[in-house]
Design an enzyme around this catalytic site. Sequence first.
Site, PDB file in Angstrom:
ATOM      1  N   GLY A   2      50.868  24.536  10.070  1.00  0.00           N
ATOM      2  CA  GLY A   2      50.480  25.581   9.131  1.00  0.00           C
ATOM      3  C   GLY A   2      49.220  25.227   8.366  1.00  0.00           C
ATOM      4  O   GLY A   2      48.350  26.084   8.128  1.00  0.00           O
ATOM      5  N   ASP A   3      49.084  23.965   7.987  1.00  0.00           N
ATOM      6  CA  ASP A   3      47.881  23.507   7.295  1.00  0.00           C
ATOM      7  C   ASP A   3      46.667  23.596   8.216  1.00  0.00           C
ATOM      8  O   ASP A   3      45.558  23.942   7.787  1.00  0.00           O
ATOM      9  CB  ASP A   3      48.065  22.064   6.821  1.00  0.00           C
TER      10      ASP A   3
END
Length: 307
Positions: free
Chosen positions: A250-251
């Site tokens: 997600g990052d």
Amino acid sequence: MVYTLTTNPSLDYEMHTQSLITGSVNRSTKESLRAGGKGINVALVLKNLGVDATALGFTAGFTGEQIETELRNLGVNADFIRLKKGISRINVKIESSEETEINSAGPEITQDAVDSLMKKMESLSDGDTLVLAGSIPPSLPKDFYRNILKKTNGKKIMTVVDASKNLLLDSLAEHPFLIKPNDAELGEIFSVEISSEESAIQHTKKLQEMGARNVLVSLGSKGAVLVCENGQVFSCPAPKGKVISTVGSGDSMVAGFIAGFQKSGSFKEALILGISAGSASAFSEGLASAESIEIIRQKVKDSFANS
């Protein structure tokens, strides 16, 4: 310059074992130790994509020194506030038939340290990007992100918030440029199950009504949707591949989106690079390299064009 904030960074000690049996002695087959935290992950992937980034936050003790040293060795600017007491976290991640994590609490952050960080926020200038990523420790006020965003008012700074429920919702009053919940977090906000792209888009538009300018929602194996402030809505399928670890994916999507938008000014191209970076990290043992992202980007671009 892109600045990423990680209020509670860590050294992530990852161990692999064939099986994990609680109450018994388990032997690891492989270990690794690296700096961790959502904002740190964003900064590292940005660097891999050729975008300079400065990692902000708070560090303490010998573990904090190691975090800063590792980031500098990897080419990321480390500009942390050093705390006088405590040590930065050591988080244990066990990779077996399932992923197991044990996360420590981290040091207490004093008001003096908060004041020092706020002074850094005041030095940001037009054209900068600020990423507020992850949860905050109990020693920080619940409106911490919102207070930081207020420091950017009146400046042309692209603000990004990647946080869960209340921390995210509280920030919407300051109209961040981009927020990035995943489908589970979006469902938690509205007490519903996000089971389709249509449902994700419907509830994403509600977040816009609450103050977000652009909303990127990761849907795991279903891809991602992006609802833009100019009225455009995009959905992008996820590329196929073997998922090795979802840690940092997600990052990586946030980093890819920022890099894509900076280079092209296009929401569509930013989404393509975002989902490519997120997928590349999921298919890797660590965070994605520029080469692995580019290979997937070509595939995503083709599937996007044919969808």
